[in-house]
Design a protein around this motif. Structure first.
Motif, short mmCIF file in Angstrom:
data_model
loop_
_atom_site.label_atom_id
_atom_site.label_comp_id
_atom_site.label_asym_id
_atom_site.label_seq_id
_atom_site.Cartn_x
_atom_site.Cartn_y
_atom_site.Cartn_z
N ASP A 33 0.54 -1.34 -0.11
CA ASP A 33 -0.19 -0.03 -0.02
C ASP A 33 1.04 1.30 -0.12
O ASP A 33 0.34 2.35 -0.10
CB ASP A 33 -0.91 0.09 1.26
CG ASP A 33 -2.02 -1.06 1.14
OD1 ASP A 33 -2.37 -1.38 0.07
OD2 ASP A 33 -2.35 -1.69 2.22
N ALA A 34 2.07 1.15 0.29
CA ALA A 34 3.12 2.29 0.11
C ALA A 34 3.25 2.65 -1.15
O ALA A 34 4.37 2.79 -1.85
CB ALA A 34 4.33 1.98 0.71
N THR A 35 2.05 3.61 -1.82
CA THR A 35 2.19 3.86 -3.15
C THR A 35 3.47 4.86 -3.47
O THR A 35 3.59 4.95 -4.81
CB THR A 35 0.89 4.20 -3.78
OG1 THR A 35 0.38 5.14 -2.71
CG2 THR A 35 -0.04 3.13 -3.59
N GLY A 36 3.79 5.47 -2.61
CA GLY A 36 4.61 6.58 -2.87
C GLY A 36 6.19 5.97 -3.29
O GLY A 36 6.71 6.78 -3.93
N ILE A 37 6.44 4.65 -3.03
CA ILE A 37 7.51 4.27 -3.54
C ILE A 37 7.54 4.23 -5.03
O ILE A 37 8.65 4.51 -5.66
CB ILE A 37 7.77 2.69 -2.87
CG1 ILE A 37 7.94 3.00 -1.38
CG2 ILE A 37 9.05 1.99 -3.48
CD1 ILE A 37 7.87 1.41 -0.58
N SER A 38 6.25 4.29 -5.76
CA SER A 38 6.31 3.96 -7.03
C SER A 38 6.87 5.10 -7.79
O SER A 38 7.28 5.23 -9.08
CB SER A 38 4.83 3.29 -7.62
OG SER A 38 4.11 4.51 -7.15
N ILE A 39 6.68 6.42 -7.20
CA ILE A 39 7.22 7.58 -7.81
C ILE A 39 8.58 7.62 -8.39
O ILE A 39 9.07 8.51 -9.17
CB ILE A 39 6.81 8.86 -6.60
CG1 ILE A 39 6.61 10.05 -7.54
CG2 ILE A 39 7.68 8.83 -5.74
CD1 ILE A 39 6.17 11.30 -6.93
#
Length: 410
Positions: A33-39
């Protein structure tokens, strides 16, 4: 911390990228759920895409303006290698599709896509890209247009003053330095791309297309590990695998995860420099290869077209199969000029067998489902072979010159 950073910097880039891959997989499994990593992945690809067009423009301009009369390049040999590899890829994909026939469960989807009407439209788009507005070409990463302007400007500047030529060289050196800074961030970028790929797509959606993926990936691996090495061996007459594995390791891995030949141009430029290749040649051959050297695209077009043929029970003779190989090779070379890349050229190839556009578009939709793997392998094969064949042409030339020197001494 300082010692840790120094140890990290001492590792080769490939080892750091492997660490990034492993970290991306672990994070995707532990904190999906740590979608910020994909940035991190998006920023890395965007940075490469941003610097690549300007880099190509200035490198090619500087190289051609400094080019001395009588200085030979290997472009003719490289273009022949590009064409040969792309045609053989299409032919091998055709043969593999007959040995391992695949059928598809066609479903509706992607009705809004607009594939080209024919091969003439693909070639027409390619020609219009040559005369594109230079600002528009830079903004849209149209490398055919960028190369055309860079070559003409370079030729026009051949008679310029030394100070002007030095300014161009300084600009190209500065851009090369920026590329090195961006490439050093590759481990973090790859980490983000791996995380995003696993959390967004997963692998369960690919299971229904297992056999199709095996044929596609099997063909691409066969070309990368058997066909291309044979082509290299015929030209350089020594063990081709050290060069092949170097290109796959240092270019193919990043191309696999970025899934963009354009984004991989700076990576390939850096590898060509590392291999001590002639900059007058590779500054042109690598961005050109990112546009026309499309063995992976030829495989995709041939395999998915024949999968459609097998699904519909259409009989195919040898002549039509050979024609498909040619069409796949020519269409693949023009794929970059068509929105959607190689998948949107499938309806064009399907038209050889009288397959309607409605059915062909359903095959394109199936292609997008497996695109997470298909496109990754396709880009890795396409991009890594740009450097491979550039190096092959130069090594073959040196081998020939060495033979002639030995004969003259004898």
């Amino acid at each position: 911390m300082k010692q840790l950073v120094q140890t990290w910097n001492r590792l080769s880039l490939v080892k750091r990228i492997v660490v990034g891959i492993i970290a991306g997989i672990i994070l995707a499994l532990l904190v999906p759920d740590a979608t910020g990593i994909s940035i991190l992945g998006s920023l890395f690809v965007s940075a490469l895409k941003a610097v690549a067009p300007v880099l190509v423009l200035f490198l090619v301009m500087a190289a051609i303006s400094q080019h001395k009369k009588g200085q030979q390049t290997n472009m003719k040999s490289i273009l022949i290698l590009y064409a040969l590899s792309t045609f053989l890829a299409g032919a091998i994909a055709v043969v593999a599709s007959f040995i391992f026939p695949v059928t598809l469960s066609l479903a509706s989807g992607s009705e809004d896509l607009t594939p080209p009407d024919g091969i003439l439209e693909v070639l027409e788009t390619l020609l219009y890209n040559v005369v594109d507005n230079p600002i528009h070409a830079l903004m849209n990463a149209n490398y055919i247009g960028i190369l055309a302007w860079a070559i003409f400007l370079g030729l026009a500047l051949k008679n310029a003053s030394d100070s002007t030529k030095n300014l161009l060289t300084n600009f190209s050196d500065a851009l090369s330095q920026i590329v090195k800074w961006v490439i050093n961030l590759a481990p973090l970028g790859i980490l983000g791309l791996v995380f995003d790929s696993i959390t967004a797509n997963g692998l369960s959606s690919l299971l229904d297309y297992g056999k199709l993926l095996l044929v596609l990936i099997g063909c691409m691996l066969f070309i990368a590990l058997v066909v291309n090495p044979l082509i290299v061996y015929v030209n350089i007459r020594r063990n081709p695998y050290p060069l092949v594995f170097t290109c796959l390791r240092e270019s193919g891995i990043t191309a696999f995860f970025t899934r963009s030949s354009a984004a991989n141009i700076p990576i390939n430029m850096r590898l060509a420099e590392k291999l001590d290749l002639d900059p007058d040649t590779y500054t042109v051959s690598i961005p050109l290869g990112a546009t026309i050297n499309m063995a992976g695209a030829a495989v995709t077009i041939s395999v998915l077209t024949l999968a459609t043929v097998h699904t519909l029970g259409i009989e195919v003779d040898f002549g039509t199969a050979l024609l498909l190989s040619l069409v796949s090779a020519v269409a693949a070379a023009g794929a970059s000029g068509v929105a959607g890349g190689s998948l949107l050229l499938i309806p064009l190839a399907c038209s050889l067998f009288g397959i309607s556009n409605d059915i062909a578009i359903q095959v394109v939709a199936a292609g997008f489902i497996i695109g997470v793997l298909q496109d990754s392998f396709e880009t890795a094969l396409n991009s890594s072979s740009d450097v491979l064949f550039t190096a092959t042409a130069e090594y073959a030339k040196k081998r020939k010159e060495g033979t002639e020197t030995q004969l003259s001494k004898a």
